[in-house]
Design an enzyme around this catalytic site. Sequence first.
Site, PDB file in Angstrom:
ATOM      1  CG  ASN A  88      18.901 -10.237  23.552  1.00 17.00           C
ATOM      2  OD1 ASN A  88      17.803  -9.806  23.903  1.00 17.00           O
ATOM      3  ND2 ASN A  88      19.176 -11.530  23.510  1.00 17.00           N
ATOM      4  CG  HIS A 105      15.988  -3.280  19.792  1.00 14.21           C
ATOM      5  ND1 HIS A 105      15.304  -4.314  20.409  1.00 14.21           N
ATOM      6  CD2 HIS A 105      15.144  -2.807  18.838  1.00 14.21           C
ATOM      7  CE1 HIS A 105      14.121  -4.451  19.856  1.00 14.21           C
ATOM      8  NE2 HIS A 105      13.992  -3.554  18.903  1.00 14.21           N
ATOM      9  CB  CYS A 135      28.402  16.411  13.512  1.00 14.16           C
ATOM     10  SG  CYS A 135      27.376  15.950  14.940  1.00 14.16           S
ATOM     11  N   GLY A 174      13.368 -17.373  22.617  1.00 10.16           N
ATOM     12  CA  GLY A 174      13.364 -16.559  23.828  1.00 10.16           C
ATOM     13  C   GLY A 174      12.839 -15.153  23.661  1.00 10.16           C
TER      14      GLY A 174
END
Length: 233
Positions: A88, A105, A135, A174
């Site tokens: 999550n 993620h 950058c 889950g």
Amino acid sequence: MIYFFTGAGMAADSGLPTFRDSGGLWENYDIKQVCNFPRFIQDQAIRDLTFQFYNERKLQYAQAKPHAGYRAIAKLQQSQSIKVITSNIDLLHEAVGTLDVLHLHGRIDQMSCADCFHYWDIAEQAFEAIECPACSSAMVKPGIVFFGEMAPEYEALHWLIHGLNSNDSFIIVGTSLNVVDPIAMIRAAGRHPQIVYIDKHIPDLLKKSSVICIENGAEQGLLEWIANMNAAE
């Protein structure tokens, strides 16, 4: 050591919609466009749509409250060696004080650069197309793994799984196992921790395996497992 691997069902019990389930977020957005890394790089309209999508998520996540399952893990971490891995992007684990959470993620409070791969915190600020502070590239994005993009923390998960032993417990909460399947990874690595799977929908094959299955929602299933663990000590 106890490892908790939490997925969309964990957050769903705090009122956050899942991506893939019926009524989930992908019913309202075309996943071939939004959060699609190659399209994001090529098309300004897709970039605008993706920023919109994640700014909506940011507002939504800010209103969510961690349920008792989150608090139970955080409390357990105060007295035992606990590591939390989550697919999550919300910060519900951190909201109750859980430390050192591995976000596979990405996180809703970070930006990243598609050119130099620098990540930086933006806290509650909205996602916007600013220059990368490292950058100066204009090709920046929410610090979240898109479709078609490398997931840098998968390597950390790989090494974590290869370090498991028979004294460890790996609690999966889950998740459908469709995107990341830690059970398959553990077996492929030849590791043998106690594996517990908590979900409302348990695959029949899993019920017939050595995995301990708790067919319940994330919050109630977690509280049940922790209560049983405490009673056994």
